[in-house]
Design a protein around this motif. Structure first.
Motif, short mmCIF file in Angstrom:
data_model
loop_
_atom_site.label_atom_id
_atom_site.label_comp_id
_atom_site.label_asym_id
_atom_site.label_seq_id
_atom_site.Cartn_x
_atom_site.Cartn_y
_atom_site.Cartn_z
N GLU A 1 35.37 48.55 51.80
CA GLU A 1 36.58 48.88 51.59
C GLU A 1 37.70 47.97 52.30
OE1 GLU A 1 34.50 51.54 52.05
OE2 GLU A 1 34.07 51.87 50.32
N GLU A 2 37.30 47.93 53.78
CA GLU A 2 38.27 47.09 54.71
C GLU A 2 38.08 45.59 54.38
OE1 GLU A 2 37.64 47.89 58.74
OE2 GLU A 2 37.16 50.03 58.49
N PHE A 3 36.91 45.33 53.97
CA PHE A 3 36.85 43.75 53.41
C PHE A 3 37.55 43.30 52.21
CE2 PHE A 3 34.72 40.53 50.91
CZ PHE A 3 34.84 39.39 51.74
N HIS A 4 37.57 44.63 51.35
CA HIS A 4 38.47 44.10 50.20
C HIS A 4 39.89 44.33 50.44
CE1 HIS A 4 35.17 45.34 47.31
NE2 HIS A 4 34.93 44.42 47.14
N ALA A 5 40.23 45.13 51.29
CA ALA A 5 41.73 45.02 51.60
C ALA A 5 42.11 43.91 52.43
CB ALA A 5 42.05 46.41 52.78
N ALA A 6 41.23 43.38 53.23
CA ALA A 6 41.54 41.99 53.96
C ALA A 6 41.57 40.88 53.09
CB ALA A 6 40.66 41.77 55.12
N TYR A 7 40.65 40.94 52.18
CA TYR A 7 40.73 39.68 51.18
C TYR A 7 41.90 39.55 50.34
CZ TYR A 7 39.49 36.45 47.61
OH TYR A 7 39.56 35.52 46.62
N LYS A 8 42.38 40.92 49.82
CA LYS A 8 43.49 41.21 48.99
C LYS A 8 45.04 40.69 49.56
CE LYS A 8 42.01 44.64 45.87
NZ LYS A 8 42.06 46.04 45.36
N ALA A 9 44.88 41.32 51.15
CA ALA A 9 45.93 40.71 51.96
C ALA A 9 46.23 39.29 52.09
CB ALA A 9 45.88 41.27 53.12
N GLY A 10 45.11 38.40 51.87
CA GLY A 10 45.20 36.81 52.17
C GLY A 10 45.29 36.25 50.85
N CYS A 11 45.46 37.12 49.73
CA CYS A 11 45.89 36.36 48.30
C CYS A 11 47.22 36.62 47.95
CB CYS A 11 44.77 37.22 47.37
SG CYS A 11 43.15 36.83 47.52
N PRO A 12 48.13 35.43 48.20
CA PRO A 12 49.49 35.45 48.01
C PRO A 12 49.47 35.76 46.19
CG PRO A 12 48.99 33.38 48.65
CD PRO A 12 47.70 34.26 48.95
N GLU A 13 50.52 36.03 45.77
CA GLU A 13 50.81 36.20 44.32
C GLU A 13 51.07 34.67 43.81
OE1 GLU A 13 51.79 37.53 40.58
OE2 GLU A 13 51.21 38.64 42.27
N LEU A 14 50.17 34.12 42.96
CA LEU A 14 50.25 32.76 42.00
C LEU A 14 51.56 32.30 41.96
CD1 LEU A 14 48.42 30.50 40.98
CD2 LEU A 14 48.56 31.82 38.87
N ASP A 15 51.97 31.20 42.51
CA ASP A 15 53.27 30.59 42.00
C ASP A 15 52.93 29.60 40.91
OD1 ASP A 15 55.57 29.01 41.80
OD2 ASP A 15 55.72 29.04 44.19
N TYR A 16 53.03 30.00 39.71
CA TYR A 16 52.60 29.13 38.64
C TYR A 16 53.18 27.77 38.55
CZ TYR A 16 51.09 28.58 33.75
OH TYR A 16 50.39 28.10 32.75
N ASP A 17 54.44 27.78 38.81
CA ASP A 17 55.07 26.34 38.78
C ASP A 17 54.45 25.44 39.87
OD1 ASP A 17 56.70 27.19 36.64
OD2 ASP A 17 58.35 27.64 37.90
N ALA A 18 54.57 26.05 41.09
CA ALA A 18 53.72 25.23 42.23
C ALA A 18 52.59 24.76 41.97
CB ALA A 18 54.05 26.08 43.54
N VAL A 19 51.74 25.82 41.20
CA VAL A 19 50.22 25.26 41.21
C VAL A 19 50.17 24.11 40.06
CG1 VAL A 19 48.18 26.19 40.36
CG2 VAL A 19 49.48 27.42 41.96
N SER A 20 51.16 24.01 39.40
CA SER A 20 51.04 23.14 37.91
C SER A 20 51.46 21.79 38.75
CB SER A 20 52.33 23.76 36.88
OG SER A 20 51.88 24.90 36.45
N ARG A 21 52.01 21.80 39.46
CA ARG A 21 52.27 20.32 40.31
C ARG A 21 51.47 19.85 40.91
NH1 ARG A 21 57.86 19.99 39.07
NH2 ARG A 21 58.86 22.02 39.04
N ILE A 22 50.28 20.54 41.40
CA ILE A 22 49.37 20.11 42.10
C ILE A 22 48.24 19.16 41.63
CG2 ILE A 22 47.03 20.65 43.46
CD1 ILE A 22 48.44 23.41 43.94
N PRO A 23 48.00 17.82 41.94
CA PRO A 23 47.19 17.01 41.18
C PRO A 23 45.73 17.46 40.89
CG PRO A 23 48.40 15.93 43.09
CD PRO A 23 48.40 17.41 43.25
N VAL A 24 45.36 17.27 39.90
CA VAL A 24 44.11 17.62 39.51
C VAL A 24 43.01 16.90 40.36
CG1 VAL A 24 42.29 17.47 37.70
CG2 VAL A 24 44.51 18.17 36.99
N GLY A 25 42.18 17.60 41.09
CA GLY A 25 41.02 16.92 41.88
C GLY A 25 41.33 17.00 43.48
N SER A 26 42.55 17.46 43.61
CA SER A 26 43.08 17.39 45.02
C SER A 26 42.37 18.58 45.90
CB SER A 26 44.32 17.69 45.00
OG SER A 26 44.83 18.73 44.83
N ASP A 27 42.36 18.60 47.04
CA ASP A 27 41.79 19.85 48.15
C ASP A 27 42.31 20.99 47.69
OD1 ASP A 27 39.66 18.06 48.82
OD2 ASP A 27 40.77 17.67 50.78
#
Length: 95
Positions: free
Chosen positions: A4-30
């Motif tokens: 349960e603590e592992f799941h909570a820590a993982y979720k805390a490290g997952c920011p809400e997806l910024d759809y517009d920002a992610v769309s600008r990332i070049p395909v194949g980049s790190d």
């Protein structure tokens, strides 16, 4: 660390997806693969069945759509999501 603590820590490290920002990332980049969360409604069940190990769903949030798939394990094999269900997913985003 309890699961349960592992799941909570993982979720805390997952920011809400910024759809517009992610769309600008070049395909194949790190930066293309990143942990994130996405909240929306299941717009369409693309593939789900008893023999499917990896169901696929199309989630909608406002004008944004995201395909979501997950590895169905024995623990959650009997669970089902239906069109119209509201969900929040956490995981690695890839394009």
């Amino acid at each position: 660390m309890p699961l349960e603590e592992f799941h909570a820590a993982y979720k805390a490290g997952c920011p809400e997806l910024d759809y517009d920002a992610v769309s600008r990332i070049p395909v194949g980049s790190d930066a293309e693969k990143q942990a994130c969360s996405f909240t929306g409604k299941i717009f369409q069940v693309i593939e789900e069945g008893d023999s499917s190990q990896e169901p696929v769903y199309l989630l909608r949030s406002g004008d944004n759509y995201v395909y979501v798939s997950y590895d169905r394990t024995l623990e959650n094999r009997d669970s089902r999501f239906l069109e119209g269900d509201s969900v929040t997913v956490y995981g690695d985003f890839t394009r």
